[in-house]
Write an enzyme that holds these catalytic residues in place. Structure first.
Site, PDB file in Angstrom:
ATOM      1  N   ASN A   8       4.538  95.106  23.763  1.00 28.63           N
ATOM      2  CA  ASN A   8       3.142  94.654  23.787  1.00 28.63           C
ATOM      3  C   ASN A   8       2.620  94.642  22.344  1.00 28.63           C
ATOM      4  O   ASN A   8       2.358  95.701  21.777  1.00 28.63           O
ATOM      5  CB  ASN A   8       2.314  95.613  24.660  1.00 28.63           C
ATOM      6  CG  ASN A   8       0.827  95.276  24.646  1.00 28.63           C
ATOM      7  OD1 ASN A   8       0.428  94.220  24.151  1.00 28.63           O
ATOM      8  ND2 ASN A   8       0.020  96.167  25.182  1.00 28.63           N
ATOM      9  N   LYS A  10      -0.156  93.578  21.327  1.00 29.87           N
ATOM     10  CA  LYS A  10      -1.627  93.715  21.295  1.00 29.87           C
ATOM     11  C   LYS A  10      -2.219  92.653  20.353  1.00 29.87           C
ATOM     12  O   LYS A  10      -1.663  91.562  20.246  1.00 29.87           O
ATOM     13  CB  LYS A  10      -2.012  95.133  20.887  1.00 29.87           C
ATOM     14  CG  LYS A  10      -1.300  96.189  21.725  1.00 29.87           C
ATOM     15  CD  LYS A  10      -1.875  97.540  21.559  1.00 29.87           C
ATOM     16  CE  LYS A  10      -1.061  98.534  22.350  1.00 29.87           C
ATOM     17  NZ  LYS A  10      -1.649  99.847  22.386  1.00 29.87           N
ATOM     18  N   HIS A  93      -4.049  96.894  31.655  1.00 29.46           N
ATOM     19  CA  HIS A  93      -3.773  97.812  30.539  1.00 29.46           C
ATOM     20  C   HIS A  93      -4.994  98.696  30.336  1.00 29.46           C
ATOM     21  O   HIS A  93      -6.136  98.252  30.483  1.00 29.46           O
ATOM     22  CB  HIS A  93      -3.458  97.014  29.268  1.00 29.46           C
ATOM     23  CG  HIS A  93      -2.901  97.871  28.176  1.00 29.46           C
ATOM     24  ND1 HIS A  93      -3.697  98.668  27.390  1.00 29.46           N
ATOM     25  CD2 HIS A  93      -1.630  98.080  27.767  1.00 29.46           C
ATOM     26  CE1 HIS A  93      -2.922  99.325  26.526  1.00 29.46           C
ATOM     27  NE2 HIS A  93      -1.663  98.985  26.745  1.00 29.46           N
ATOM     28  N   GLU A  95      -6.452  99.690  27.783  1.00 29.40           N
ATOM     29  CA  GLU A  95      -7.424  99.202  26.788  1.00 29.40           C
ATOM     30  C   GLU A  95      -8.369  98.195  27.432  1.00 29.40           C
ATOM     31  O   GLU A  95      -9.547  98.128  27.091  1.00 29.40           O
ATOM     32  CB  GLU A  95      -6.683  98.589  25.592  1.00 29.40           C
ATOM     33  CG  GLU A  95      -6.053  99.677  24.729  1.00 29.40           C
ATOM     34  CD  GLU A  95      -4.878  99.209  23.888  1.00 29.40           C
ATOM     35  OE1 GLU A  95      -4.677  97.992  23.724  1.00 29.40           O
ATOM     36  OE2 GLU A  95      -4.156 100.100  23.393  1.00 29.40           O
ATOM     37  N   GLU A 165       1.450 104.468  32.430  1.00 29.10           N
ATOM     38  CA  GLU A 165       1.055 104.723  31.048  1.00 29.10           C
ATOM     39  C   GLU A 165      -0.061 105.762  31.015  1.00 29.10           C
ATOM     40  O   GLU A 165      -1.251 105.399  31.162  1.00 29.10           O
ATOM     41  CB  GLU A 165       0.547 103.434  30.397  1.00 29.10           C
ATOM     42  CG  GLU A 165       1.560 102.333  30.305  1.00 29.10           C
ATOM     43  CD  GLU A 165       1.299 101.445  29.093  1.00 29.10           C
ATOM     44  OE1 GLU A 165       2.148 101.426  28.210  1.00 29.10           O
ATOM     45  OE2 GLU A 165       0.232 100.811  29.029  1.00 29.10           O
ATOM     46  N   GLY A 171      -0.235 105.452  21.980  1.00 29.24           N
ATOM     47  CA  GLY A 171      -0.543 105.409  20.551  1.00 29.24           C
ATOM     48  C   GLY A 171      -0.857 106.754  19.930  1.00 29.24           C
ATOM     49  O   GLY A 171      -1.315 106.834  18.796  1.00 29.24           O
ATOM     50  N   SER A 211       3.688 105.910  23.601  1.00 23.56           N
ATOM     51  CA  SER A 211       4.369 106.423  22.410  1.00 23.56           C
ATOM     52  C   SER A 211       5.894 106.432  22.519  1.00 23.56           C
ATOM     53  O   SER A 211       6.548 107.369  22.059  1.00 23.56           O
ATOM     54  CB  SER A 211       3.857 107.830  22.068  1.00 23.56           C
ATOM     55  OG  SER A 211       2.487 107.778  21.735  1.00 23.56           O
TER      56      SER A 211
HETATM   57  C1  PEP Z   1       0.698 100.422  25.158  1.00 22.63           C
HETATM   58  O1  PEP Z   1      -0.319 100.141  24.540  1.00 22.63           O
HETATM   59  O2  PEP Z   1       0.953  99.876  26.232  1.00 22.63           O
HETATM   60  C2  PEP Z   1       1.611 101.400  24.589  1.00 22.63           C
HETATM   61  C3  PEP Z   1       2.561 101.894  25.343  1.00 22.63           C
HETATM   62  O3  PEP Z   1       1.397 101.722  23.283  1.00 22.63           O
HETATM   63  P1  PEP Z   1       2.238 102.792  22.411  1.00 22.63           P
HETATM   64  O4  PEP Z   1       3.673 102.517  22.637  1.00 22.63           O
HETATM   65  O5  PEP Z   1       1.792 102.526  21.004  1.00 22.63           O
HETATM   66  O6  PEP Z   1       1.830 104.136  22.894  1.00 22.63           O
END
Ligand code: PEP
Length: 249
Positions: A8, A10, A93, A95, A165, A171, A211
């Site tokens: 992703n 973003k 997601h 976000e 997630e 992140g 992460s």
């Molecule tokens: C995400 O935003 O879906 C995600 C998994 O980000 P990160 O790997 O940076 O934690």
């Protein structure tokens, strides 16, 4: 075991930066057993089509409108991205849930719109740290699945991947224990069994995001109860992402 690795990007990279990124992945992904899906911004989807055609890499969008068309300035429809050869779309997601106030009703509508237009859905679910501290994580995620999949037929689940997630792990570099992931994957499968059938529960793909990077991908992706990973930050570095995506777990 063959895994699904979703990157992703973003709101990062310009279309020209993405072109060289995509060319590197398409070249280096040759020979991998895993399924790789790159989800760049909308503006890069035609480049993705051009570069990934005939390669091992599929591509997806990061969002769609819940509506099919209409007076919705600035929105992008499922039909538009499908016409560009897009195979997947990320829906729900955290976000978008948090920063754009998308609720489960909207997410449910988006999933229906995506499926009606022949797109595969990566449905993101996950709890806050507070919810986890209150020991409500599994209950919370089961309710998200219940609401998000309302009215989706069992045969449509073939086109749905659930990405667990935990919001606090995205992140942040914070690691979730394998035991906690396992418990959540079991809870997700139990919910799918409750809503559909043991067969649906067994067959649905559940991936993990939060992460995932070079230091933990091997450990996480060798967990046999996980079907893959959703990678955010680490997907921006093409060399790291290729290592994560190609690894034969
Ligand atoms: C995400 O935003 O879906 C995600 C998994 O980000 P990160 O790997 O940076 O934690």
């Amino acid at each position: 075991m063959k895994k699904l690795i979703v990157g992703n990007l973003k709101m990062n990279t310009t279309p020209s930066e993405f072109k060289s990124y995509a060319m590197t992945i398409a070249t280096k992904a040759k020979g991998t057993k895993n399924s790789i899906v790159i989800c760049p911004p909308y503006t890069h989807l035609s480049t993705a089509k051009e570069i990934f055609s005939g390669s091992k890499v599929s591509f997806g969008a990061q969002n769609i409108s819940e509506e099919e068309n209409g007076s919705l300035t600035g929105e992008i429809s499922a039909r538009m991205i499908k016409d560009l050869g897009t195979e997947y779309v990320i829906i729900g997601h955290s976000e978008r849930r948090q920063k754009f106030k998308e609720n489960d009703k909207t997410i449910n509508k988006k999933i229906k719109t995506a499926l009606a237009n022949g797109l595969k859905v990566v449905l993101c679910v996950g709890e806050t740290l507070q919810t986890r501290a209150n020991k409500q994580a599994c209950t919370f995620v089961r309710k998200q699945i219940d609401d998000d999949l309302k009215g989706i037929y069992e045969n449509e689940l073939e086109s749905v991947v659930i990405a667990y997630e935990p919001i606090w792990a995205i992140g942040s570099g914070k690691n979730v224990t394998a035991k906690d992931i396992q418990k959540m994957v079991e809870a997700i499968r139990k919910e799918v069994e409750y809503l559909y059938s043991p067969k649906a529960s067994k067959n649905i793909s559940v991936i993990y995001g939060g992460s995932v990077g070079l230091s933990n991908c091997k450990k996480l992706l060798s967990l046999e109860f996980l079907n893959g990973a959703l990678v955010g930050g680490a997907s921006l570095d093409v060399d790291s992402f290729v290592v994560i995506a190609k690894e034969n777990y």
